[in-house]
Design a protein around this motif. Structure first.
Motif, PDB file in Angstrom:
ATOM      1  N   ALA A 239       8.602 -28.748  -3.247  1.00 25.79           N
ATOM      2  CA  ALA A 239       8.351 -29.602  -3.804  1.00 25.79           C
ATOM      3  C   ALA A 239       7.065 -30.376  -3.459  1.00 25.79           C
ATOM      4  CB  ALA A 239       8.766 -30.557  -2.149  1.00 25.79           C
ATOM      5  N   ALA A 240       6.435 -29.770  -3.109  1.00 27.55           N
ATOM      6  CA  ALA A 240       4.795 -30.593  -3.153  1.00 27.55           C
ATOM      7  C   ALA A 240       4.162 -29.529  -4.219  1.00 27.55           C
ATOM      8  CB  ALA A 240       3.681 -29.091  -2.382  1.00 27.55           C
ATOM      9  N   VAL A 241       4.091 -28.992  -5.294  1.00 34.24           N
ATOM     10  CA  VAL A 241       4.074 -28.376  -6.306  1.00 34.24           C
ATOM     11  C   VAL A 241       4.349 -29.392  -7.721  1.00 34.24           C
ATOM     12  CG1 VAL A 241       3.828 -26.349  -8.395  1.00 34.24           C
ATOM     13  CG2 VAL A 241       3.388 -25.860  -5.729  1.00 34.24           C
ATOM     14  N   SER A 242       6.021 -29.779  -6.925  1.00 30.55           N
ATOM     15  CA  SER A 242       6.513 -30.376  -8.150  1.00 30.55           C
ATOM     16  C   SER A 242       6.887 -31.936  -8.022  1.00 30.55           C
ATOM     17  CB  SER A 242       8.063 -30.557  -7.966  1.00 30.55           C
ATOM     18  OG  SER A 242       8.075 -31.421  -6.973  1.00 30.55           O
ATOM     19  N   SER A 243       5.221 -32.353  -7.504  1.00 32.13           N
ATOM     20  CA  SER A 243       4.686 -33.750  -7.216  1.00 32.13           C
ATOM     21  C   SER A 243       3.659 -33.658  -8.354  1.00 32.13           C
ATOM     22  CB  SER A 243       4.006 -33.989  -5.960  1.00 32.13           C
ATOM     23  OG  SER A 243       3.506 -33.128  -5.540  1.00 32.13           O
ATOM     24  N   PHE A 244       3.633 -32.959  -8.984  1.00 26.43           N
ATOM     25  CA  PHE A 244       2.659 -32.401  -9.290  1.00 26.43           C
ATOM     26  C   PHE A 244       2.640 -31.684 -11.693  1.00 26.43           C
ATOM     27  CE2 PHE A 244      -0.966 -32.528  -6.395  1.00 26.43           C
ATOM     28  CZ  PHE A 244      -2.070 -32.662  -7.027  1.00 26.43           C
ATOM     29  N   THR A 245       3.575 -31.690 -11.193  1.00 21.50           N
ATOM     30  CA  THR A 245       4.472 -30.812 -12.098  1.00 21.50           C
ATOM     31  C   THR A 245       5.712 -31.174 -12.996  1.00 21.50           C
ATOM     32  OG1 THR A 245       6.292 -29.198 -10.905  1.00 21.50           O
ATOM     33  CG2 THR A 245       4.209 -27.790 -11.956  1.00 21.50           C
ATOM     34  N   GLY A 246       6.148 -32.551 -11.725  1.00 24.40           N
ATOM     35  CA  GLY A 246       6.693 -33.196 -12.492  1.00 24.40           C
ATOM     36  C   GLY A 246       8.326 -32.265 -12.428  1.00 24.40           C
ATOM     37  N   ALA A 247       8.373 -31.539 -12.465  1.00 23.00           N
ATOM     38  CA  ALA A 247      10.009 -31.015 -12.114  1.00 23.00           C
ATOM     39  C   ALA A 247      10.663 -31.462 -10.993  1.00 23.00           C
ATOM     40  CB  ALA A 247       9.632 -29.154 -11.608  1.00 23.00           C
ATOM     41  N   ASP A 248      12.207 -31.634 -10.827  1.00 22.99           N
ATOM     42  CA  ASP A 248      12.750 -31.203 -10.058  1.00 22.99           C
ATOM     43  C   ASP A 248      13.286 -30.495  -9.140  1.00 22.99           C
ATOM     44  OD1 ASP A 248      14.569 -32.646  -8.483  1.00 22.99           O
ATOM     45  OD2 ASP A 248      15.726 -33.621 -10.150  1.00 22.99           O
TER      46      ASP A 248
END
Length: 257
Positions: A239-248
């Motif tokens: 979730a943390a990385v998704s906040s930068f990558t935009g991945a769901d």
């Protein structure tokens, strides 16, 4: 024409939204922090203090390396042997030996002040695993290990990074769940509290996703087993990385109840 100013991205809000999709077991708590090494942008979720358990071993070695730099010396063969076992195998006896060498909590706290940590306090006496820290502070520590603007020399950083890339296979969990394949370096910590029987499970490190390096720190407490703690930490790291990558990350960012 007036220059168009791009609106600032509220990374904390994006991280909070991503973490809101993580299923946190009843009674447990989780905190996370993430930094994009390319842009320098960062975000944090939660500011509570957590027991470090074995992630403090990175801090212990960073402290030892800083002290050695101050003294103008290299680590001894014995210190290197302890350091390797402490990081790669999470050996507690080696950690205790180096904890004594650095001056226990007072040595750790003095180094952390120079590293820029503001919410970390060394454990009492021999209890290095009960050092208190925050996710934001662990992100600051990771910047000292993996960033260029560091109190640690390039040689010290390279040495510590190398050990974090070669942790033994059964400890390659945690923030690595957010990485592309084997592109990660990490240190995990896990501890069952004797007073409650509940688990502290933490993970800190660097992961590479689509060619970008991220520093990630996830701290948790209150899960009924180590396995559930690992599940929670891995969901939070994604979730943390998704906040930068935009991945769901919502499909995979759930921890077992």
């Amino acid at each position: 024409m007036e220059p168009v100013t791009e609106p600032a991205v509220d990374r904390d809000a994006l991280l909070s939204s991503a973490m809101g999709k993580v299923t946190v077991p009843s009674g447990a708590k989780v905190s996370a922090a993430v930094l994009d090494l390319d842009s320098g942008d960062s975000a944090a979720y939660g500011d509570s203090a957590f027991d470090t358990a074995s992630i403090v071993k990175v801090d212990i070695l960073a402290t030892l390396l800083l002290q050695a730099q101050d003294a103008g010396r290299h680590l001894t063969a014995t210190e290197k042997a302890y350091a390797t076992k402490m990081i790669e195998n999470s050996d507690n006896t080696s950690a205790s030996e180096l904890w004594d060498i650095i001056g226990k909590a007072s040595g750790l706290d003095a180094a952390n002040k120079r590293f820029g940590l503001t919410g970390t306090e060394g454990g009492d006496g021999a209890l290095w695993g009960l050092t208190q820290t925050t996710a934001a502070d662990q992100l600051t520590l990771l910047q000292q290990v993996f960033g260029d603007d560091s109190k640690l020399s390039e040689a010290s950083r390279t040495y510590l990074q190398g050990l974090m890339r070669t942790v033994e296979s059964d400890q390659r969990w945690g923030v690595s769940a957010a990485a592309d394949g084997s592109a990660f370096a990490l240190k995990n910590g896990w501890l069952a509290r004797s007073t409650t029987g509940l688990w502290d499970v933490n993970s800190i490190g660097r992961v590479t996703v689509a060619g970008t390096d991220y520093l990630v720190a996830v701290l948790s407490k209150g899960t009924v087993s180590q396995a559930r703690g690992i599940s929670l930490v891995e969901a939070a790291a994604k979730a943390a990385v998704s906040s930068f990558t935009g991945a769901d990350a919502s499909a995979s960012a759930s921890a077992s109840q």
